[in-house]
Scaffold this motif. Structure first.
Motif, mmCIF file in Angstrom:
data_model
loop_
_atom_site.group_PDB
_atom_site.id
_atom_site.type_symbol
_atom_site.label_atom_id
_atom_site.label_comp_id
_atom_site.label_asym_id
_atom_site.label_seq_id
_atom_site.Cartn_x
_atom_site.Cartn_y
_atom_site.Cartn_z
ATOM 1 N N GLY A 4 0.817 -1.211 0.000
ATOM 2 C CA GLY A 4 0.000 0.000 0.000
ATOM 3 C C GLY A 4 0.846 1.255 0.000
ATOM 4 O O GLY A 4 2.056 1.223 0.253
ATOM 5 N N LEU A 5 0.216 2.394 -0.268
ATOM 6 C CA LEU A 5 0.891 3.677 -0.242
ATOM 7 C C LEU A 5 0.720 4.323 1.127
ATOM 8 O O LEU A 5 -0.333 4.204 1.753
ATOM 9 C CB LEU A 5 0.318 4.613 -1.308
ATOM 10 C CG LEU A 5 0.407 4.168 -2.771
ATOM 11 C CD1 LEU A 5 -0.185 5.250 -3.678
ATOM 12 C CD2 LEU A 5 1.829 3.857 -3.182
ATOM 13 N N ASP A 7 0.329 7.711 3.545
ATOM 14 C CA ASP A 7 -0.477 8.917 3.337
ATOM 15 C C ASP A 7 0.274 9.933 2.485
ATOM 16 O O ASP A 7 -0.314 10.589 1.610
ATOM 17 C CB ASP A 7 -0.848 9.540 4.688
ATOM 18 C CG ASP A 7 -1.848 8.687 5.464
ATOM 19 O OD1 ASP A 7 -2.486 7.812 4.842
ATOM 20 O OD2 ASP A 7 -1.976 8.896 6.687
ATOM 21 N N GLN A 9 2.659 9.291 0.268
ATOM 22 C CA GLN A 9 2.745 8.795 -1.105
ATOM 23 C C GLN A 9 1.409 8.941 -1.836
ATOM 24 O O GLN A 9 1.377 9.240 -3.032
ATOM 25 C CB GLN A 9 3.206 7.342 -1.108
ATOM 26 C CG GLN A 9 4.666 7.172 -0.711
ATOM 27 C CD GLN A 9 5.052 5.719 -0.479
ATOM 28 O OE1 GLN A 9 4.188 4.845 -0.307
ATOM 29 N NE2 GLN A 9 6.337 5.455 -0.464
ATOM 30 N N GLN A 10 0.312 8.747 -1.116
ATOM 31 C CA GLN A 10 -1.005 8.942 -1.720
ATOM 32 C C GLN A 10 -1.198 10.402 -2.121
ATOM 33 O O GLN A 10 -1.749 10.706 -3.188
ATOM 34 C CB GLN A 10 -2.101 8.528 -0.732
ATOM 35 C CG GLN A 10 -3.511 8.561 -1.327
ATOM 36 C CD GLN A 10 -3.712 7.554 -2.432
ATOM 37 O OE1 GLN A 10 -3.550 6.353 -2.228
ATOM 38 N NE2 GLN A 10 -4.046 8.028 -3.630
ATOM 39 N N GLN A 13 0.790 10.952 -5.285
ATOM 40 C CA GLN A 13 0.085 10.368 -6.433
ATOM 41 C C GLN A 13 -1.075 11.255 -6.879
ATOM 42 O O GLN A 13 -1.246 11.513 -8.078
ATOM 43 C CB GLN A 13 -0.427 8.973 -6.082
ATOM 44 C CG GLN A 13 -1.085 8.247 -7.246
ATOM 45 C CD GLN A 13 -1.622 6.891 -6.845
ATOM 46 O OE1 GLN A 13 -2.534 6.788 -6.011
ATOM 47 N NE2 GLN A 13 -1.065 5.832 -7.408
ATOM 48 N N ASP A 14 -1.858 11.727 -5.929
ATOM 49 C CA ASP A 14 -3.008 12.577 -6.258
ATOM 50 C C ASP A 14 -2.555 13.884 -6.907
ATOM 51 O O ASP A 14 -3.150 14.342 -7.890
ATOM 52 C CB ASP A 14 -3.825 12.880 -4.999
ATOM 53 C CG ASP A 14 -4.526 11.650 -4.449
ATOM 54 O OD1 ASP A 14 -4.675 10.664 -5.199
ATOM 55 O OD2 ASP A 14 -4.917 11.672 -3.268
ATOM 56 N N GLU A 68 8.600 7.891 -4.020
ATOM 57 C CA GLU A 68 7.676 8.986 -4.283
ATOM 58 C C GLU A 68 7.907 9.553 -5.690
ATOM 59 O O GLU A 68 6.954 9.902 -6.408
ATOM 60 C CB GLU A 68 7.833 10.087 -3.234
ATOM 61 C CG GLU A 68 7.357 9.708 -1.845
ATOM 62 C CD GLU A 68 8.323 8.795 -1.093
ATOM 63 O OE1 GLU A 68 7.888 8.108 -0.157
ATOM 64 O OE2 GLU A 68 9.527 8.768 -1.457
#
Length: 385
Positions: A4-5, A7, A9-10, A13-14, A68
């Motif tokens: 999973g990513l 927080d 990394q999320q 990505q966003d 990242e």
């Protein structure tokens, strides 16, 4: 093992996905048609910190690492492969190499501009008769006391005629092969004796500038030697193990673009009263694409994890680059088949995907070279650095 990513990394990505959809996607087809490079996109990437991976914050880095960076590059390259070169050309090429081998003065002079996007970067290795055999290069630099005098030709240089600063590899001790090469920082806006010629006749990557560079008694300051004299081959190999992460990630992203496009088309296109995705042969092709795509992506993240943790990564990077290349080329071929006759039309992006995928078979080491790297390390014939 956590797939999973985090927080953070999320968030990366966003941000990268939103940037690609807003700033790059609206211009893809126009820029492809016109072979047009939008420098302002690079500047916007710098403003968001998308050029600062793995580099110290005091020089403009964003405080985040390889994983990242690969996550961000993946989202950008998935929308338009040409723009994956921005991170390699600025961040993982010149900036990272100058940070590793440069003087404090060189770091402060060049790295902040490369990371904020006010400078466009490049690196020049390939010559008309020098590709995989880097040690055979002929471009030479002669010590003239208060400056270097450089003569020779480089070709297929990404960003060569649009860049402000770049790394140049040249012979400084003729007859010593890879032990006679040095690396120089070139300020292209203030270096007399350099002719930069755009290469327009390319199969793909139409929105990414490519160039031939001709050095005729080009005068370069003595202080622009990067690292030790005659240590350029080692610097070059170190740099390539970083910039190849951009190739690997870009190839995996292109593979995903082909898969996403094929899935969408297979659910919309009707034949024999049902979506073509209901037919087993189409399903088999989609399954092939999924397997290769997922493998390519995970191999990229594994290589990035190794680099983030300071572990030997050369074999992992070459594996990711080779797997990504194969996934991209095969995925583009299958996507064109799934689209049928429309795949051969400019109405859909299949032609662009196929054209762009072929670059990965030669760029920054041919597939043959990466097979050798992977096998030689596994056999114990070469170290895994």
């Amino acid at each position: 093992m956590d797939f999973g990513l985090t927080d953070e990394q999320q968030m990366v990505q966003d941000m990268a996905r939103n940037f690609a959809e807003k700033e790059i996607a609206p211009y893809v087809e126009e820029d492809e048609k016109n072979h047009y490079y939008r420098r302002e996109i690079l500047t916007k990437m710098g403003e968001l910190g998308l050029l600062g991976w793995t580099l110290p914050e005091e020089l403009g880095g964003n405080g985040m690492g390889w994983q990242e960076g690969c996550i961000a590059l993946y989202e950008i390259a998935k929308v338009h492969t040409s723009w994956r070169l921005a991170i390699s050309g600025n961040n993982w090429g010149p900036a990272m190499t100058i940070n590793e081998y440069g003087t404090q003065e060189q770091k402060e002079k060049f790295i902040p501009g490369l990371l904020e996007g006010s400078l466009v970067g490049s690196f020049a290795i390939t010559e008309p008769n020098t590709g995989s055999d880097v040690a055979s290069m002929k471009t030479n630099a002669v010590d003239k006391g208060d400056h270097w005098l450089i003569n020779g030709t480089k070709t297929w240089i990404s960003g060569g005629h649009t860049c402000d600063v770049g790394l140049l590899y040249a012979v400084t001790d003729k007859g010593k092969g890879n032990k006679g090469i040095s690396c120089f920082i070139i300020d292209y806006n203030n270096t007399p004796g350099v002719e930069r010629i755009p290469i327009h006749d390319k199969v793909g990557m139409w929105a990414a500038p490519t160039s031939e560079l001709i050095f005729e008694n080009a005068v370069v300051p003595k202080e622009n030697l990067l690292g030790e004299l005659n240590k350029g081959f080692f610097i070059c190999m170190w740099q390539l193990n970083n910039t190849r992460m951009g190739c690997a990630t870009g190839a995996a992203a292109l593979s995903r673009a082909c898969l996403d496009g094929a899935v969408q088309y297979a659910t919309e296109r009707m034949q024999f009263g049902v979506p073509i995705g209901k037919h087993q042969m189409i399903q088999a092709q989609i399954a092939e694409m999924i397997i290769e795509d997922e493998a390519a992506k995970q191999l990229c993240m594994r290589a990035a994890w190794l680099k983030d943790n300071g572990l030997p990564s050369q074999q992992a990077v070459s594996t990711a680059k080779l797997a990504g290349c194969q996934a991209a080329v095969h995925g583009a071929n299958l996507a064109m088949k799934i689209y049928g006759s429309y795949g051969y039309s400019d109405e859909y992006p299949c032609g662009r995907w196929l054209r762009d995928s072929k670059q990965f078979e030669t760029l920054e080491g041919t597939s043959n070279m990466h097979q050798q790297i992977i096998a030689n390390i596994e056999l114990g014939f070469a170290p895994n650095r």
